[in-house]
Design a protein around this motif. Structure first.
Motif, PDB file in Angstrom:
ATOM      1  N   VAL A  64      -1.786   5.276  -9.275  1.00  0.00           N
ATOM      2  CA  VAL A  64      -0.652   5.848  -8.539  1.00  0.00           C
ATOM      3  C   VAL A  64      -0.590   7.307  -8.971  1.00  0.00           C
ATOM      4  O   VAL A  64      -0.376   7.611 -10.147  1.00  0.00           O
ATOM      5  N   CYS A  65      -0.822   8.211  -8.034  1.00  0.00           N
ATOM      6  CA  CYS A  65      -0.924   9.629  -8.385  1.00  0.00           C
ATOM      7  C   CYS A  65       0.478  10.236  -8.519  1.00  0.00           C
ATOM      8  O   CYS A  65       1.476   9.594  -8.190  1.00  0.00           O
ATOM      9  N   PRO A  66       0.577  11.480  -8.978  1.00  0.00           N
ATOM     10  CA  PRO A  66       1.912  12.086  -9.147  1.00  0.00           C
ATOM     11  C   PRO A  66       2.742  12.090  -7.863  1.00  0.00           C
ATOM     12  O   PRO A  66       3.963  11.925  -7.907  1.00  0.00           O
TER      13      PRO A  66
ATOM     14  N   MET B  56       0.865  -1.179   0.000  1.00  0.00           N
ATOM     15  CA  MET B  56       0.000   0.000   0.000  1.00  0.00           C
ATOM     16  C   MET B  56       0.899   1.226   0.000  1.00  0.00           C
ATOM     17  O   MET B  56       1.863   1.285   0.764  1.00  0.00           O
ATOM     18  N   CYS B  57       0.621   2.185  -0.848  1.00  0.00           N
ATOM     19  CA  CYS B  57       1.443   3.404  -0.870  1.00  0.00           C
ATOM     20  C   CYS B  57       1.269   4.138   0.458  1.00  0.00           C
ATOM     21  O   CYS B  57       0.150   4.316   0.922  1.00  0.00           O
ATOM     22  N   GLY B  58       2.377   4.573   1.038  1.00  0.00           N
ATOM     23  CA  GLY B  58       2.303   5.246   2.334  1.00  0.00           C
ATOM     24  C   GLY B  58       2.580   6.727   2.251  1.00  0.00           C
ATOM     25  O   GLY B  58       2.813   7.376   3.268  1.00  0.00           O
ATOM     26  N   VAL B  59       2.558   7.289   1.055  1.00  0.00           N
ATOM     27  CA  VAL B  59       2.922   8.702   0.922  1.00  0.00           C
ATOM     28  C   VAL B  59       1.821   9.608   1.478  1.00  0.00           C
ATOM     29  O   VAL B  59       2.086  10.646   2.059  1.00  0.00           O
ATOM     30  N   CYS B  60       0.561   9.220   1.292  1.00  0.00           N
ATOM     31  CA  CYS B  60      -0.540   9.986   1.884  1.00  0.00           C
ATOM     32  C   CYS B  60      -1.546   8.987   2.449  1.00  0.00           C
ATOM     33  O   CYS B  60      -1.394   7.783   2.281  1.00  0.00           O
ATOM     34  N   PRO B  61      -2.602   9.457   3.120  1.00  0.00           N
ATOM     35  CA  PRO B  61      -3.489   8.494   3.793  1.00  0.00           C
ATOM     36  C   PRO B  61      -4.490   7.794   2.886  1.00  0.00           C
ATOM     37  O   PRO B  61      -5.311   7.029   3.381  1.00  0.00           O
TER      38      PRO B  61
ATOM     39  N   GLY C  62      -4.288   5.358   0.887  1.00  0.00           N
ATOM     40  CA  GLY C  62      -4.195   3.902   0.954  1.00  0.00           C
ATOM     41  C   GLY C  62      -4.337   3.206  -0.388  1.00  0.00           C
ATOM     42  O   GLY C  62      -5.032   2.190  -0.488  1.00  0.00           O
ATOM     43  N   CYS C  63      -3.686   3.717  -1.423  1.00  0.00           N
ATOM     44  CA  CYS C  63      -3.773   3.077  -2.741  1.00  0.00           C
ATOM     45  C   CYS C  63      -2.986   1.770  -2.743  1.00  0.00           C
ATOM     46  O   CYS C  63      -1.830   1.732  -2.310  1.00  0.00           O
ATOM     47  N   GLY C  64      -3.609   0.726  -3.259  1.00  0.00           N
ATOM     48  CA  GLY C  64      -2.920  -0.555  -3.384  1.00  0.00           C
ATOM     49  C   GLY C  64      -1.946  -0.505  -4.548  1.00  0.00           C
ATOM     50  O   GLY C  64      -2.317  -0.094  -5.650  1.00  0.00           O
TER      51      GLY C  64
ATOM     52  N   ASP D 297      -5.918  16.269  -6.654  1.00  0.00           N
ATOM     53  CA  ASP D 297      -6.291  15.486  -5.466  1.00  0.00           C
ATOM     54  C   ASP D 297      -5.371  14.279  -5.323  1.00  0.00           C
ATOM     55  O   ASP D 297      -4.828  13.779  -6.300  1.00  0.00           O
ATOM     56  N   SER D 298      -5.257  13.802  -4.111  1.00  0.00           N
ATOM     57  CA  SER D 298      -4.554  12.536  -3.886  1.00  0.00           C
ATOM     58  C   SER D 298      -5.562  11.549  -3.306  1.00  0.00           C
ATOM     59  O   SER D 298      -5.880  11.650  -2.136  1.00  0.00           O
ATOM     60  N   PRO D 299      -6.037  10.608  -4.077  1.00  0.00           N
ATOM     61  CA  PRO D 299      -5.843  10.396  -5.509  1.00  0.00           C
ATOM     62  C   PRO D 299      -6.866  11.204  -6.312  1.00  0.00           C
ATOM     63  O   PRO D 299      -7.918  11.552  -5.781  1.00  0.00           O
ATOM     64  N   PRO D 300      -6.572  11.465  -7.591  1.00  0.00           N
ATOM     65  CA  PRO D 300      -7.482  12.302  -8.403  1.00  0.00           C
ATOM     66  C   PRO D 300      -8.670  11.513  -8.954  1.00  0.00           C
ATOM     67  O   PRO D 300      -8.912  11.480 -10.153  1.00  0.00           O
TER      68      PRO D 300
HETATM   69  S1  SF4 Z   1      -3.147   9.110  -3.527  1.00  0.00           S
HETATM   70 FE1  SF4 Z   1      -1.064   9.068  -4.328  1.00  0.00          FE
HETATM   71  S2  SF4 Z   1       0.253   9.490  -2.581  1.00  0.00           S
HETATM   72 FE2  SF4 Z   1      -1.761   8.946  -1.770  1.00  0.00          FE
HETATM   73  S3  SF4 Z   1      -1.660   6.736  -1.355  1.00  0.00           S
HETATM   74 FE3  SF4 Z   1      -2.478   6.988  -3.456  1.00  0.00          FE
HETATM   75  S4  SF4 Z   1      -0.679   6.914  -4.807  1.00  0.00           S
HETATM   76 FE4  SF4 Z   1       0.064   7.266  -2.725  1.00  0.00          FE
END
Ligand code: SF4
Length: 439
Positions: A47-49, A14-19, A21-23, A193-196
């Motif tokens: 996967v956002c920018p 799970m991406c941990g860059v923001c909350p 929680g994208c797989g 937006d994260s994610p858009p």
């Molecule tokens: S919105 Fe972007 S930064 Fe946030 S969890 Fe998903 S991929 Fe990661």
């Protein structure tokens, strides 16, 4: 779970860059993150920018990996590495000393978006709050002074305006973009937006034939990504535009009479008030031509379903609450509340774990700002950070001497950084918890 060869390992995570929680599949090269790809079929599926920059974030030479103690004057930027045990001991000793001298309420915690790791936020939410950015970890210590970025962001849009208009919080209200034939993106920028996810829905709606109008003082990323009609508005005049649109709806009998008769309070007062906002006057205020204001009002009045996405562009200005209320009043009386393609009310009483936990300390004074901002206190049960500098610098209504800042950069996110700089410099004790050194 890993699929390994000598050069390339893929970990499903799970991406941990923001909350959000994208797989993701994390592709490692030589044991280090190379890039991420979305898990097919995951609800976010993206996967956002920001997520694409995970490698830069994780391996940045500026990333903080160990506790540090300041060695020079505050603000000079000189630190030395210390052990975790040393850090905990120093923090606990200082907080206890200040509590013994001035009472535990002299210690406050400020949490920002960097702290929105949902497990922690839920665990330490002030009790009986629908949503809170505050981390009530200090409540058991005896301090009511939990506060956070909610003092600046979201609460006036998602809680106060929303409750005033619909009797409910925005977490229980949403836009039915998937059935709208007109979408207004008003002071919001879904492309960043994260994610858009809403950008994806807007583009899908366009493919169905929906019209998109972006109202923003700049031609935003969303305006460009959707090639929308763009109304460039003078900053801070969104409320006047909403009232001008209502003026046209009423003058041209394009509003939803049955809805108004059944579901509104104060409609005649609104009718009188919007007489002051004919399109020509609104054009002078907003710098949007009167004919475009009339055309937009007619499009809203005639749409089968009109969704309106709005947020910080209105909230981060004077009278943000009232401007947002005006926009939602427009949407409702045009017949787009709780209808397909409009704003819809979700099923109530969704489960909220831990919202009965972490009660404020008994016999403690009210948190800072509770008297000056009673509506905010009512919905958030937390201190209002706008008055922290006064408490630190003037001791009003009582002194704040220690502050923990977690996942936030106050000096770069609040108005009047000079005031905050003086306030932070005047603290007896300051702890900052972050991935990177902040201002
Ligand atoms: S919105 Fe972007 S930064 Fe946030 S969890 Fe998903 S991929 Fe990661």
């Amino acid at each position: 779970m890993g699929t390994e060869n000598l050069q390339h390992t893929v970990i499903t995570s799970m991406c941990g860059v923001c909350p959000a929680g994208c797989g993701v599949h994390v592709h490692l090269k030589g044991g280090q993150i190379d890039h991420m790809t979305p898990i097919k079929g995951h609800p976010q599926g993206i996967v956002c920018p920001r997520g694409m920059q995970a490698r830069e974030i994780v391996y940045s030479p500026d990333r903080l990996l160990y506790p540090q103690q300041r060695t020079g004057a505050r603000g000079e930027g000189h630190f030395r590495r210390i052990t975790w045990d040393d850090a905990y001991t120093r923090i606990v000793d200082a907080l206890r000393r200040i509590a013994a001298d001035s009472g535990p309420e002299a210690v406050a915690i400020y949490t920002g978006r960097g702290n929105f790791e949902f497990g922690l936020n839920e665990m330490f939410a002030p009790d009986h709050t629908a949503e809170s950015s505050a981390n009530a970890v200090l409540f058991p210590f005896g301090s009511p002074n939990a506060t956070g970025v909610g003092s600046l962001c979201y609460a006036s849009y998602g809680m106060i305006s929303s409750r005033a208009c619909f009797g409910d919080y925005m977490r229980n209200v949403t836009e039915d973009l998937d059935h709208a034939d007109l979408i207004l993106v008003w002071g919001e920028n879904p492309a960043t937006d994260s994610p858009p996810l809403n950008l994806r829905r807007i583009k899908a709606a366009q493919k169905r034939g929906a019209k998109v109008v972006v109202i923003d003082h700049r031609r935003s990323e969303t305006a460009r990504a959707t090639r929308a009609e763009w109304l460039g508005i003078r900053p801070g005049t969104d409320g006047a535009l909403a009232l001008g649109l209502i003026h046209v709806l009423l003058a041209e009998d394009l509003y939803d009479r049955p809805f108004v008769e059944r579901w509104t309070h104060g409609f005649e007062a609104l009718r009188r008030y919007v007489q002051e906002f004919p399109p020509e006057r609104v054009a002078e205020i907003t710098r949007i031509p009167a004919d475009r204001i009339r055309a937009l009002a007619r499009a809203i009045g005639r749409a089968r379903g009109c969704s309106i996405l709005t947020y910080t562009g209105l909230e981060y200005s004077n009278s943000g609450v009232q401007a947002i209320r005006a926009v939602w009043t427009l949407q409702a009386i045009a017949g787009h509340l709780d209808t397909p393609g409009g704003k819809i009310i979700k099923m109530p009483h969704r489960l909220q774990p831990n919202r009965l936990l972490t009660p404020p300390p008994q016999n403690a004074p009210l948190p800072i700002g509770a008297e000056e901002y009673p509506l905010y206190y009512e919905v958030r049960r937390e201190a209002h950070a706008a008055l922290l500098p006064r408490a630190i610098l003037e001791g009003k209504p009582y002194p704040i001497r220690a502050l923990i800042i977690s996942g936030a950069s106050i000096l770069t996110s609040w108005p009047n950084p000079a005031l905050w700089r003086r306030a932070l410099a005047a603290l007896d004790f300051l702890v900052v918890i972050n991935r990177f050194p902040t201002a």
